[in-house]
Design a protein around this motif. Structure first.
Motif, PDB file in Angstrom:
ATOM      1  N   MET A   1       0.838  -1.195   0.000  1.00 38.04           N
ATOM      2  CA  MET A   1       0.000   0.000   0.000  1.00 38.04           C
ATOM      3  C   MET A   1       0.878   1.252   0.000  1.00 38.04           C
ATOM      4  N   LEU A   2       0.505   2.220  -0.815  1.00 43.36           N
ATOM      5  CA  LEU A   2       1.260   3.461  -0.903  1.00 43.36           C
ATOM      6  C   LEU A   2       0.835   4.419   0.202  1.00 43.36           C
ATOM      7  N   THR A   3       1.822   4.911   0.930  1.00 42.82           N
ATOM      8  CA  THR A   3       1.542   5.949   1.934  1.00 42.82           C
ATOM      9  C   THR A   3       2.304   7.212   1.567  1.00 42.82           C
ATOM     10  N   ILE A   4       1.638   8.341   1.775  1.00 42.70           N
ATOM     11  CA  ILE A   4       2.240   9.637   1.459  1.00 42.70           C
ATOM     12  C   ILE A   4       2.093  10.537   2.680  1.00 42.70           C
ATOM     13  N   ARG A   5       3.179  11.053   3.151  1.00 42.59           N
ATOM     14  CA  ARG A   5       3.125  11.934   4.321  1.00 42.59           C
ATOM     15  C   ARG A   5       4.282  12.916   4.274  1.00 42.59           C
ATOM     16  N   GLU A   6       4.169  13.953   5.132  1.00 44.52           N
ATOM     17  CA  GLU A   6       5.233  14.931   5.178  1.00 44.52           C
ATOM     18  C   GLU A   6       6.378  14.415   6.038  1.00 44.52           C
ATOM     19  N   GLU A   7       7.552  15.001   5.841  1.00 46.31           N
ATOM     20  CA  GLU A   7       8.727  14.598   6.624  1.00 46.31           C
ATOM     21  C   GLU A   7       9.610  15.812   6.857  1.00 46.31           C
ATOM     22  N   ILE A   8      10.029  15.981   8.104  1.00 54.33           N
ATOM     23  CA  ILE A   8      10.926  17.076   8.471  1.00 54.33           C
ATOM     24  C   ILE A   8      12.065  16.486   9.281  1.00 54.33           C
ATOM     25  N   LYS A   9      13.300  16.750   8.866  1.00 49.93           N
ATOM     26  CA  LYS A   9      14.456  16.187   9.545  1.00 49.93           C
ATOM     27  C   LYS A   9      15.178  17.273  10.353  1.00 49.93           C
ATOM     28  N   LYS A  10      15.577  16.877  11.544  1.00 49.22           N
ATOM     29  CA  LYS A  10      16.213  17.814  12.475  1.00 49.22           C
ATOM     30  C   LYS A  10      17.530  18.338  11.924  1.00 49.22           C
ATOM     31  N   ASP A  11      18.286  17.471  11.212  1.00 52.92           N
ATOM     32  CA  ASP A  11      19.616  17.876  10.740  1.00 52.92           C
ATOM     33  C   ASP A  11      19.562  18.668   9.437  1.00 52.92           C
ATOM     34  N   GLU A  12      18.355  19.009   8.973  1.00 51.55           N
ATOM     35  CA  GLU A  12      18.237  19.761   7.737  1.00 51.55           C
ATOM     36  C   GLU A  12      17.698  21.171   7.968  1.00 51.55           C
ATOM     37  N   VAL A  13      17.952  21.708   9.185  1.00 56.59           N
ATOM     38  CA  VAL A  13      17.525  23.062   9.490  1.00 56.59           C
ATOM     39  C   VAL A  13      18.386  24.060   8.707  1.00 56.59           C
ATOM     40  N   LYS A  14      17.758  25.093   8.190  1.00 55.50           N
ATOM     41  CA  LYS A  14      18.457  26.119   7.411  1.00 55.50           C
ATOM     42  C   LYS A  14      19.099  27.143   8.334  1.00 55.50           C
ATOM     43  N   SER A  15      19.926  27.989   7.734  1.00 56.49           N
ATOM     44  CA  SER A  15      20.629  29.007   8.525  1.00 56.49           C
ATOM     45  C   SER A  15      19.669  30.014   9.152  1.00 56.49           C
ATOM     46  N   ASP A  16      18.490  30.170   8.542  1.00 60.29           N
ATOM     47  CA  ASP A  16      17.518  31.105   9.100  1.00 60.29           C
ATOM     48  C   ASP A  16      16.585  30.438  10.107  1.00 60.29           C
ATOM     49  N   GLY A  17      16.888  29.177  10.452  1.00 59.20           N
ATOM     50  CA  GLY A  17      16.097  28.475  11.465  1.00 59.20           C
ATOM     51  C   GLY A  17      14.856  27.778  10.937  1.00 59.20           C
ATOM     52  N   THR A  18      14.674  27.749   9.620  1.00 59.19           N
ATOM     53  CA  THR A  18      13.502  27.077   9.035  1.00 59.19           C
ATOM     54  C   THR A  18      13.865  25.669   8.578  1.00 59.19           C
ATOM     55  N   TYR A  19      12.817  24.878   8.379  1.00 54.88           N
ATOM     56  CA  TYR A  19      12.996  23.486   7.949  1.00 54.88           C
ATOM     57  C   TYR A  19      12.254  23.276   6.618  1.00 54.88           C
ATOM     58  N   ILE A  21      10.222  21.206   4.075  1.00 52.04           N
ATOM     59  CA  ILE A  21       9.275  20.093   4.224  1.00 52.04           C
ATOM     60  C   ILE A  21       9.355  19.203   2.982  1.00 52.04           C
ATOM     61  N   LYS A  22       9.568  17.930   3.202  1.00 53.68           N
ATOM     62  CA  LYS A  22       9.597  16.958   2.118  1.00 53.68           C
ATOM     63  C   LYS A  22       8.353  16.084   2.184  1.00 53.68           C
ATOM     64  N   ILE A  23       8.013  15.503   1.044  1.00 54.96           N
ATOM     65  CA  ILE A  23       6.901  14.556   0.995  1.00 54.96           C
ATOM     66  C   ILE A  23       7.508  13.161   0.815  1.00 54.96           C
ATOM     67  N   ARG A  24       7.169  12.273   1.741  1.00 53.49           N
ATOM     68  CA  ARG A  24       7.751  10.932   1.719  1.00 53.49           C
ATOM     69  C   ARG A  24       6.740   9.927   1.176  1.00 53.49           C
ATOM     70  N   PHE A  25       7.191   9.139   0.198  1.00 52.79           N
ATOM     71  CA  PHE A  25       6.367   8.093  -0.409  1.00 52.79           C
ATOM     72  C   PHE A  25       6.925   6.734   0.005  1.00 52.79           C
TER      73      PHE A  25
END
Length: 422
Positions: A1-19, A21-25
Motif C-alpha cells: 500500500m502506498l503511503t504519502i506523508r510529510e517529513e521534516i528532519k532535524k539535521d536539515e535546518v536552514k541558517s535562518d532556522g527554518t525546515y 518540508i519533504k513529501i515521503r512516499f
C-alpha cells in the motif's frame, strides 16, 4: 500500500532556522522523497518536529499530500504491479502535463534527428504551418479538428493564388497534391509526438487530443494520365539528333532527352533515378532495385530487365567505363534530381516538335503500361508486375513465389514488336 506523508528532519535546518518540508512516499517497504517549496518555522512544529494542527503551513502540506494522493489514485495500485519508481515516473509525467508541449519545436527536433524518406516535404509542411499561425511555437493542445480545417483552407487559398499566377503566365495548373501531402505529413508528425510523450502501458498520457479522428486528410486528385500513342513513341525514336558545326553529335539536353526517353520506354518504364543509380548488368540483363520503393519492400523492389536489341547502341553509348554503374549519367550530373530536370527540359523541346504539350519523362512509363494493356493484350496483373508495383492483396502469396521476371520480359518483347515490328 502506498503511503504519502510529510517529513521534516532535524539535521536539515536552514541558517535562518527554518525546515524544508519533504513529501515521503512509501510502497512495498521502499521509500523515496520529494522536496517541496514549503518551509516550517519552529513555531509551526512540535518538539518531535511534527507540524502543528490548524496552522497555515499544515493546511498547505495537507492540500499538497491530497493532490499527490489523487494523482496516484489513477494508477490503481491495488490491481497494477507498479513499483515506486513507476509512481515517480508518473508524477514526473503529470508535472510535464502542466507544461505545454510545443508541437512545432517537437517537429523540428524530430526531423533533425530522424532520417525519413521525403524529409523535405515534412519540412515544407512545418514551414507552411508556421506561416499559417505566424509563430514558430504551437501548444499541441491547440491542434484540433477545427484548427486543421482552418489550415486546410489556408493551404487551398495559397494554392489558388499560385494557380492564378501560373495560369496568367500560361503555365500548367497543378493538382492539390501539396494540400494532401502537407496535412498527411502533419498527421504523421502528430502521431510521432504521441509516441514520444504518451506511455499507454503505464497510463501516462501527456497528449490527450486526437484531432485527426474527426478530420479527414483530403485525397490527392487522380494522377494526370501522361500516356502517348505508339505512333508518337516511334516518331520520337526516329527524330534526328542535333549536331555541332563540326558535324559531331551535340552534347545537349535535346539529344539526352531523346535517348533517355527511349531507354525508359524500352526498359519497361524505368525511372530516371534508376537509370542514374543502376549498378548491375549481367550479360544482357540489367538488375536494379527501384529507388522509389526499395526501402519499403522486403524484396527491395528488385527488377531484372532483358535489354531489347533496339537500344543496345544506347546502352553502349552511355556505358559507364569505370564499371561502377550501368550508365555514366552520374558523371555529368551530381544528383538524380538534376539529371531528371535536364531530361525533362529536353523533352519540352521534343514535345513542341511532335505536338505534345508538356511532354514529361514519366510519359514513357505511362505509355508502356497503356500500350501493353490496351494494344498488345498483356493482362493487367503482368503489367502491374512489370511496373514493379506490389499487389497488397497478394503479399502473403508472394512470400511463397520466387520471382523470375520471365513474364514481364516476354510482355516487353511483345510491346517492342508491336511498335517497331521486331
Amino acid at each position: 500500500m502506498l503511503t504519502i506523508r510529510e517529513e521534516i528532519k532535524k539535521d536539515e535546518v536552514k541558517s535562518d532556522g527554518t525546515y524544508n518540508i519533504k513529501i515521503r512516499f512509501t510502497l512495498d517497504r521502499k521509500l523515496r522523497r520529494l522536496s517541496t517549496s514549503l518551509f516550517a518555522t519552529s513555531k509551526d512544529l512540535t518538539k518531535s518536529l511534527k507540524l502543528k494542527e490548524g496552522t497555515p503551513i499544515k493546511r498547505e502540506v495537507d492540500k499538497l499530500i491530497r493532490t499527490y494522493q489523487d494523482i496516484c489514485a489513477k494508477l490503481q495500485l491495488e490491481v497494477n504491479a507498479y513499483t515506486l519508481d513507476d509512481v515517480f515516473d508518473y508524477l514526473e509525467a503529470e508535472r510535464e502535463r502542466t507544461r505545454s508541449i510545443d508541437f512545432i519545436q517537437f517537429c523540428k527536433e524530430w526531423l533533425e534527428a530522424t532520417d525519413i524518406k521525403g524529409k523535405k516535404n515534412y519540412k515544407c509542411a512545418v514551414n507552411a504551418l508556421i506561416a499559417y499561425i505566424g509563430n514558430e511555437h504551437l501548444d499541441v493542445t491547440k491542434l484540433t479538428a477545427t484548427f486543421l480545417r482552418g489550415f486546410t483552407e489556408y493551404l487551398s487559398e495559397r494554392r489558388m493564388e499560385r494557380i492564378k499566377v501560373i495560369s496568367e503566365a500560361g503555365g500548367r495548373i497543378t493538382s492539390n497534391r501539396a494540400v494532401s501531402l502537407y496535412l498527411g505529413s502533419i498527421r504523421h508528425l502528430f502521431n510521432e509526438a504521441k509516441r514520444r510523450y504518451n506511455d499507454y502501458d503505464r497510463n501516462i498520457i501527456l497528449i490527450t487530443n486526437s484531432p485527426f479522428e474527426n478530420f479527414v486528410v483530403p485525397k490527392q486528385e487522380a494522377t494526370r494520365k501522361r500516356a502517348i500513342p505508339a505512333n508518337l513513341i516511334k516518331i520520337i525514336s526516329e527524330l534526328p539528333y542535333r549536331y555541332t558545326v563540326k558535324g559531331e553529335e551535340a552534347n545537349c539536353r535535346y539529344n539526352l532527352a531523346k535517348d533517355c526517353f527511349m531507354l525508359s520506354f524500352c526498359l519497361i518504364g524505368m525511372n530516371s533515378a534508376d537509370l542514374y543509380n543502376a549498378a548491375i548488368k549481367v550479360g544482357n540483363t540489367i538488375i536494379y532495385n527501384r529507388t522509389k520503393t526499395r526501402a519499403r519492400r522486403s524484396d527491395e523492389a528488385q527488377m531484372q530487365i532483358e535489354i531489347p536489341s533496339l537500344i543496345l547502341p544506347l546502352i553502349e553509348k552511355y556505358r559507364d567505363c569505370t564499371g561502377q554503374r550501368v550508365f555514366n549519367f552520374y558523371r555529368s550530373y551530381t544528383t538524380a534530381s538534376s539529371f531528371n530536370r535536364a531530361v525533362n527540359y529536353g523533352l519540352k523541346e521534343i514535345g513542341k516538335l511532335i505536338g505534345i504539350a508538356d511532354l514529361e519523362y514519366y510519359a514513357a512509363r505511362h505509355s508502356w503500361a497503356t500500350i501493353a494493356l490496351n494494344k498488345v493484350g498483356i493482362d493487367k496483373y503482368t503489367v502491374h508486375a512489370a511496373l514493379n508495383h506490389i499487389d497488397e492483396s497478394m503479399k502473403v502469396t508472394d512470400i511463397y513465389i520466387e520471382r523470375d521476371f520471365v513474364n514481364e520480359n516476354k510482355a516487353n518483347a511483345k510491346v517492342m514488336k508491336y511498335i517497331w515490328g521486331k
